[in-house]
Each structure stands twice: as structure tokens, then as C-alpha cells.
Scaffold this active site. Structure first.
Site, mmCIF file in Angstrom:
data_model
loop_
_atom_site.group_PDB
_atom_site.id
_atom_site.type_symbol
_atom_site.label_atom_id
_atom_site.label_comp_id
_atom_site.label_asym_id
_atom_site.label_seq_id
_atom_site.Cartn_x
_atom_site.Cartn_y
_atom_site.Cartn_z
ATOM 1 C CG ASP A 18 -7.603 -4.681 -10.168
ATOM 2 O OD1 ASP A 18 -6.792 -5.506 -9.743
ATOM 3 O OD2 ASP A 18 -8.648 -4.383 -9.559
ATOM 4 C CD GLU A 64 -6.575 -9.478 -11.331
ATOM 5 O OE1 GLU A 64 -6.305 -10.063 -10.274
ATOM 6 O OE2 GLU A 64 -7.386 -8.544 -11.380
HETATM 7 C C1 BGC Z 1 -6.123 -7.092 -7.291
HETATM 8 C C2 BGC Z 1 -6.387 -7.298 -5.835
HETATM 9 C C3 BGC Z 1 -7.581 -6.460 -5.452
HETATM 10 C C4 BGC Z 1 -8.784 -6.766 -6.343
HETATM 11 C C5 BGC Z 1 -9.824 -5.717 -6.229
HETATM 12 C C6 BGC Z 1 -7.372 -7.658 -7.895
HETATM 13 O O1 BGC Z 1 -7.475 -8.713 -8.510
HETATM 14 O O2 BGC Z 1 -4.989 -7.741 -7.770
HETATM 15 O O3 BGC Z 1 -5.268 -6.986 -5.062
HETATM 16 O O4 BGC Z 1 -7.937 -6.747 -4.136
HETATM 17 O O5 BGC Z 1 -8.425 -6.788 -7.688
HETATM 18 O O6 BGC Z 1 -9.384 -4.547 -6.840
#
Ligand code: BGC
Length: 535
Positions: A201, A275
């Protein structure tokens, strides 16, 4: 055919645990609920599941606010349930990818609670970004949280802490050795329990530089980071180059260390996907250099219009950029953070695009419910729980629409998802989207997905190359038709509002719009549809 690591061309099914299947009637999905539906997932023909967080959490941000990363939140079950899920998945030959959230903890994590008690200057505070207020009492800098409002919150003794997201999600300080050690422990914990990889994440956010400096235009930057905010591309691109808290050099050192941990599990072929929303796009490839992570999400298709020139460009760009580091791209049309593709571009279009993209080289991520053609849920403001909705005073509607639970069976909402009251309401209009309903219709999207995934596995994976045969730069109808060949299959998508004939040889295996025509020399591709032809 040379054998590729399992993840290179994997189709990965994203499960948002709270919304998948409720086994105990409390209105929220849980781990035993997922385990009980693994046969369904396996029969879809995917290779792996990615589970959004199910760890101990006060659930201020859908579990992305983790209070204990090495335990399961009681709302989802227990550690025993997690073990059971992993071993059941493995028996069905499904890999399991867990989510890891290293940018921040929940404010309920014991470290943060200890930091509040320990006070300014303490080692406990050094694990986060605590700083003194400016002399006039304002926060240390002017950054705006990604969920709206200031990215600093003041504590009782007057110091502020940094949170790029909700105030309940204090950012960790990755200059601190305890943070490194704790995350390495968490990675090993889940790997030892059997998971096959991680989705990381906010992978681009961990390392901050100059946390005391102001940004020259924080409001415009905040708008530029919101994908739904209209802005000229040049202006957005320029602002995105100025984000002070993303994509710093130091993040790569972290992933090099993590890679050694993954590789130490030898032939289990542990993988990790980042991500990382970074700019310019070439920067994303740094995360998948040979000694770092294995995949990086490509977000282009989450916002792409159904437009031939646009899609042609982003698909080529992704393939080319990844090839510079010997990686394959990833493709996703929906996830838990963005509107569902059927709502964003339309039903026919989303079906066509799904099958076009499933044939591309690389890994495909399918957000649970996409195989049913689910649109976003119809919610009233009263239903919404997303912190971005709450922090922006309703200006940003937030992501709850994509997170409405899955409809499984029956004619009446909540369609077998729960015997209780679902945490978000399922619209009665979803009657024809249930798994039960689609199972019984041979031309349903669900059954088309099953066919496509089986053909993909058998006939496409022998080549990682595509050859364009009709596109904006090849062929007269490039504005309407996109077509490529891969291995023994020709994939044709008609983006226009009128049916078109194509003369590619072979047998039509499959059409996104429904019943298939076999062995006709002139193939009719209905408006906004995609067909696969066996050469
Ligand atoms: C997750 C989100 C989350 C954020 C903070 C991201 O990019 O996919 O769902 O709100 O990180 O953790």
C-alpha cells in the site's frame, strides 16, 4: 514453452473482505466467508487472490488503518481462520497475496499510544513524524491530506504529527530503525503463515524529505492528486512532479532489503506488487528493477476513456516502459479505491475492455464483482463511511460505491451476502447480477469470464508479445477498431457505436456481447464489443 514465474502472467482476483461474504450474520464479510467461497473463485479460473487488509483495526479507513499488523481483526475472524483460508486456497491451487500497509499505522497501534504518552523528543515519538508547531501555533507545514484537510493534527502537548491520509493514520518515520525491523518481522510473519506475496500500500510514500518545508501551491497539488478533479494535463503533470512526499529515492533501498527477504523463501517464488502512483510514468518502472519488487500497478486504465487512440497509447506505453526493466505490465479496470468500470464507462464498453485487456501480456487484476458486471452501489450520503467523504464535508463522495457487498443469490437484497443487515445496502436492482442468476445463463458475463480465462491459459500464455493489426496507426478504421494478435489468437475490439465487419481468418471463440458466431469469413463485431478469434 518456457516456464514463467507464477506471477508474471497471473490473473489476480482482489477480494475486499468486508464485502465478499458474511458467514456469521453480522452484516460484514469475513475470512471464513471467503474460505467458503473459494471454490467459486477457483472455478472462475484465476491464479491468485489478493486480500485487502483484515488486520486488527478500528476501521476508520476500511482496515488500511492497522492497529496490529500481525493479527486478525475480530470482525474478520481469527488467525486460525487466516491459516485455514490460506491452506484451503493452496489446496485449490490458488496463491494468496496479503496487503501490507507500511506508510502509516492506526492511531490505535500501541506505538502511537506510547508516543502520545512519552512526549516530545522521546524515542517513541521518533517512530512517527512529530514536530513542534510554528510560533503562531500553525502546523509545521502547509501540506494537505490526501483525504482533504490539513495533513497535521495537534496533540495535547502542542506538537503536531503528520498524516498523509486520515488523522487516525499517523505516518511512520522510515528513518527510524524500529520501523524497518517491525515491517520485516511482519513480512516474515505472513510468509511463514503461507502467503505467496504482498500488495504494498502507498509503496511510493514511505520516505519523506523536508517535512518542514511548505509546498508552493498545496491546494492545486491536492486537486491534481484527485483523479476526479478536472485539470489541464500540462498543469496536472507539472504539479505531480512537485509532490514532496512521494517517490523519494530512499523507498528503493527499502524494497531492495525486502526483496532479499522474499528471495530467501527460495522456490516459493514470493512476489510483491507496488501501489505506486508516480510521475512521470517511467518512474514506476524503478520499482520493478531486478533487485526490487516484481510488479507495479498500472493505473492508466482506471481512468481511461473508451477511446481507441487513448487506449492504444496507454497500452503501448505500459508495455514499452516495463520492457526497459524486463518486466511485464499489470492491468486493472477497477479496485476498491475507484469507481467500478461498468459505472465509469458503461456496461457494454466495460465488457469489451475487460476481454481486450485480459488478452494482453502481463498480469490482470480483477476486482471481485467485476466478473458479474456490477456497477457502483446506489448510496445515500447517510450510508457513506469513507473518511474522504467525512473529511471533505461531502465534497468528495468517496469510494463506498465500489465497496458495496457482492450479491450471491435469491431475488431480494441483500442477495445472500448476509443473513443480517449489510454494512452498505445492496440495491434491489442488482437482482440479475447475482452469482446464482449468472451461473444459470450461459451468456452471462460470469460465464464469459470463465471461458476467456480458460482460453487465455491454454492459448495465449505462450507468447509475451502482441502485434497490432488495426489501430490508430495501422489500418483505415483505427479510430473504431483496435486489433492485435497474440500467440494463436486475434483480439478485436470495436469501440464505435455501430457494428463492423472484419475479415481476419479463423474461428470466433468468444464475443463480449454474447452468443458466438463460428467459422464465418466475414466477422461481425457488434458495437462496443470485443471478440477473440482463433487463428
Ligand atoms: C489504499 C486505500 C487507502 C490508502 C491509505 C491506498 O492507496 O488502497 O484504500 O485509503 O492507501 O492507506
Amino acid at each position: 514453452m518456457k516456464s514463467l514465474p507464477w506471477w508474471k502472467e497471473a490473473v489476480i482476483y482482489q477480494i475486499y473482505p468486508r464485502s465478499f461474504f458474511d458467514s456469521n450474520g453480522d452484516g460484514e464479510g469475513d475470512l471464513p466467508g471467503i474460505t467458503s467461497k473459494l471454490n467459486y473463485v477457483q472455478q472462475l479460473g484465476v491464479d491468485a487472490i489478493w486480500l485487502s487488509p483484515f488486520y486488527t483495526s478500528p476501521n476508520k479507513d476500511g482496515g488500511y488503518d492497522v492497529a496490529d499488523p500481525r493479527n486478525v481483526d475480530p470482525r474478520f475472524g481469527s488467525l486460525e481462520d487466516a491459516k485455514e483460508l490460506i491452506s484451503s486456497a493452496h489446496q485449490l491451487k490458488l496463491k494468496v497475496i496479503a496487503d501490507i500497509v507500511p506508510n502509516h499505522f492506526s492511531d490505535q497501534h500501541e506505538w502511537f499510544q506510547a508516543a502520545l504518552l512519552a512526549g516530545p523528543g522521546s524515542p517513541e515519538r521518533a517512530r512517527f513524524h512529530f514536530h513542534d508547531a510554528n510560533p503562531d501555533g500553525t502546523p509545521p507545514n502547509n501540506w494537505i491530506s490526501l483525504f482533504g484537510g490539513p495533513s497535521w493534527t495537534r496533540v495535547d502537548d502542542g506538537q503536531y504529527y503528520l498524516h498523509l491520509f486520515d488523522s487516525s493514520q499517523p505516518d511512520l518515520n522510515w528513518d527510524n530503525a524500529d520501523v524497518h525491523e517491525d515491517f520485516e518481522k511482519t513480512l516474515r510473519f505472513w510468509l511463514d503463515l503461507g502467503v505467496d506475496g504482498f500488495r504494498i500500500d502507498v509503496a511510493h510514500g514511505l520516505v519523506k524529505e523536508n517535512v518542514l518545508e511548505h509546498h508552493h501551491d498545496p491546494q492545486s497539488l491536492s486537486n491534481a492528486l484527485r483523479l476526479d478533479y478536472p485539470m489541464e494535463p500540462e498543469e496536472r503533470n507539472e504539479l505531480l512532479l512537485s509532490v514532496p512526499y512521494f517517490d523519494r529515492q530512499g523507498v528503493h533501498e527499502i524494497y531492495r532489503k525486502w526483496r532479499k527477504i522474499f528471495d530467501s523463501y527460495g522456490d516459493r517464488e514470493i512476489m510483491a506488487v507496488a501501489e505506486a502512483w508516480v510521475h512521470p510514468p517511467i518512474n514506476a518502472t524503478k520499482y520493478v528493477r531486478a533487485d526490487e519488487l516484481h510488479q507495479v500497478f498500472n493505473f492508466d486504465l482506471l481512468t481511461a476513456p473508451f477511446d481507441a487512440a487513448y487506449l492504444f497509447e496507454v497500452i503501448n506505453r505500459s508495455i514499452e516502459l516495463n520492457s526497459t526493466v524486463d518486466a511485464l505490465p499489470t492491468w486493472a479496470l477497477s479496485n476498491h479505491d475507484s469507481p467500478r468500470v461498468a459505472s465509469r464507462i458503461g456496461d457494454d464498453q466495460s465488457r469489451a475492455l475487460a476481454f481486450f485487456v485480459l488478452a494482453l501480456p502481463g498480469s490482470n487484476y480483477i476486482f471481485a464483482g467485476q466478473e458479474l458486471g456490477l456497477p457502483d452501489g446506489e448510496l445515500s450520503d447517510h450510508d457513506r463511511q469513507d473518511p474522504s467523504f467525512i473529511r471533505s464535508n461531502g465534497l468528495i463522495k468517496g469510494r463506498d460505491g465500489a465497496r458495496v457487498p457482492l450479491p450471491w443469490s435469491g431475488d431480494i437484497s441483500p442477495f445472500g451476502f448476509t443473513t443480517g443487515k449489510p454494512w452498505l445496502p445492496l440495491s434491489q436492482s442488482w437482482k440479475n447480477f447475482t452469482v446464482e442468476h449468472e451461473n444459470s445463463d450461459p451468456h452471462s458475463l460470469l460465464n464469459l469470464f470463465r471461458s476467456a480465462l480458460s482460453i487465455r491459459r491454454k492459448h495465449l500464455l505462450e507468447s509475451q508479445q502482441i502485434e497490432w493489426i488495426e489501430s490508430p496507426s495501422h489500418g483505415a478504421r483505427g479510430g473504431s477498431i483496435l486489433a492485435f494478435k497474440r500467440a494463436a489468437i486475434t483480439v478485436v475490439m470495436n469501440l464505435s457505436g455501430e457494428g463492423m465487419d472484419v475479415e481476419f481468418p479463423g474461428e470466433v471463440l468468444f464475443a463480449s456481447s454474447g452468443p458466438v458466431q463460428v467459422n464465418v469469413s466475414k466477422k461481425h463485431v457488434p458495437a462496443r464489443s470485443c471478440i477473440w478469434i482463433s487463428n
